[in-house]
Design an enzyme around this catalytic site. Structure first.
Site, mmCIF file in Angstrom:
data_model
loop_
_atom_site.group_PDB
_atom_site.id
_atom_site.type_symbol
_atom_site.label_atom_id
_atom_site.label_comp_id
_atom_site.label_asym_id
_atom_site.label_seq_id
_atom_site.Cartn_x
_atom_site.Cartn_y
_atom_site.Cartn_z
ATOM 1 N N CYS A 1 32.793 37.658 41.904
ATOM 2 C CA CYS A 1 33.768 38.680 41.512
ATOM 3 C C CYS A 1 33.350 40.041 42.032
ATOM 4 C CB CYS A 1 33.903 38.725 39.993
ATOM 5 S SG CYS A 1 35.016 40.013 39.400
ATOM 6 N N TYR B 1 45.800 39.813 45.622
ATOM 7 C CA TYR B 1 44.814 39.194 44.737
ATOM 8 C C TYR B 1 45.341 37.871 44.188
ATOM 9 C CZ TYR B 1 41.827 38.534 40.640
ATOM 10 O OH TYR B 1 40.989 38.006 39.695
ATOM 11 N N GLU C 1 36.222 37.094 47.977
ATOM 12 C CA GLU C 1 36.150 38.467 47.482
ATOM 13 C C GLU C 1 34.856 39.081 48.015
ATOM 14 O OE1 GLU C 1 36.640 39.059 43.313
ATOM 15 O OE2 GLU C 1 38.442 37.810 43.198
ATOM 16 N N ASP D 1 33.144 31.787 37.368
ATOM 17 C CA ASP D 1 34.238 32.034 38.311
ATOM 18 C C ASP D 1 34.215 30.931 39.371
ATOM 19 O OD1 ASP D 1 35.024 34.445 37.048
ATOM 20 O OD2 ASP D 1 33.404 35.508 38.069
ATOM 21 N N TYR E 1 35.217 32.871 45.356
ATOM 22 C CA TYR E 1 33.981 33.363 44.745
ATOM 23 C C TYR E 1 32.730 32.873 45.470
ATOM 24 C CZ TYR E 1 37.220 34.496 41.006
ATOM 25 O OH TYR E 1 38.276 35.002 40.290
ATOM 26 N N CYS F 1 32.127 41.827 34.195
ATOM 27 C CA CYS F 1 31.160 41.805 35.290
ATOM 28 C C CYS F 1 30.401 40.491 35.213
ATOM 29 C CB CYS F 1 30.189 42.982 35.208
ATOM 30 S SG CYS F 1 28.894 42.936 36.478
ATOM 31 N N CYS G 1 13.451 38.388 46.306
ATOM 32 C CA CYS G 1 13.568 38.160 47.748
ATOM 33 C C CYS G 1 12.438 38.889 48.455
ATOM 34 C CB CYS G 1 14.916 38.670 48.240
ATOM 35 S SG CYS G 1 15.147 38.477 50.019
#
Length: 216
Positions: free
Chosen positions: A53, A84, A96, A131, A136, A199, A208
């Site tokens: 998202c 959308y 997205e 999602d 996504y 969110c 990472c």
């Protein structure tokens, strides 16, 4: 649902026709006031990244030092100028994404990739958390050969870190950037406009190694 195969990319024959006219969107960023579509300062660079998202993703990047402006949109698909609602059907092929314009003298593409890998789970295929669907998916759309090489090297480095931690295989799409379509105005700077808004961003907790002694 108009399209049930939410985990499969549409073919050109299955894709929605779209439109020739771009969607209406904000002219300037809601937080910084800088123009979404330019002009941008000379020498600045652009990255296009998909992490689920795009509401939460955009906020991650507009807060990073060296980032000039961000916007949200649709990339990696077939349908021109999709809405959308159309992307949600799975029949446009788009992910997205967030477009990040940054000053390479203040931050690097590698710094953006580090934020990319650490702030979502790139092993989930056609979904991110709750999602679900192709829109996504995790994606890096590179704009030149240097970005491609760095994206692929960072993927390999992060895969090694994930494997060491007992996590799964990265499914991130790494591909040449095609057209980028700005999302509708209400999506731009969404979490600044709606501080209590949804969110769904969450990482794996695995660091990472890019930017901490490993060259991409």
């Amino acid at each position: 649902m108009l399209f049930q195969k939410t985990h499969e990319m549409p073919t050109a024959a299955e894709a929605l026709p779209g439109r020739a006219t771009p969607l209406h969107t904000d002219e300037v960023h809601y937080v910084s006031g800088r123009p979404l579509k330019g002009p941008h300062p000379e020498g600045f660079e652009t990255a296009i990244l998909g992490m689920g998202c795009f509401w939460g993703v955009e906020r991650i990047f507009w807060q990073l030092p060296g980032v000039w402006v961000t916007s949200v949109g649709y990339a990696g698909g077939i349908t021109p100028n999709p809405t959308y609602e159309e992307t949600c059907t799975g029949r446009t092929g788009h992910a997205e994404v967030v477009q990040v314009v940054f000053n390479p003298h203040e931050t690097s593409y590698g710094d953006l990739l580090k934020a990319f890998w650490e702030n979502h789970d790139p092993t989930q295929g056609m979904r991110q958390g709750n999602d679900v669907g192709t829109t996504y998916r995790s994606a890096i759309y590179w704009l030149n050969d240097a970005q491609r090489a760095e994206a692929e090297a960072s993927r390999d480095a992060y895969q090694a870190a994930l494997s060491k931690a007992g996590r799964g295989t990265i499914t991130t799409e790494i591909a040449a950037a095609g057209p980028y379509y700005f999302a509708e105005d209400y999506h731009q700077g969404y979490l600044a406009k709606n501080p209590a808004g949804y969110c769904g961003i969450g990482g794996t907790g695995v660091i990472c190694p890019i930017g901490v002694g490993v060259e991409a």
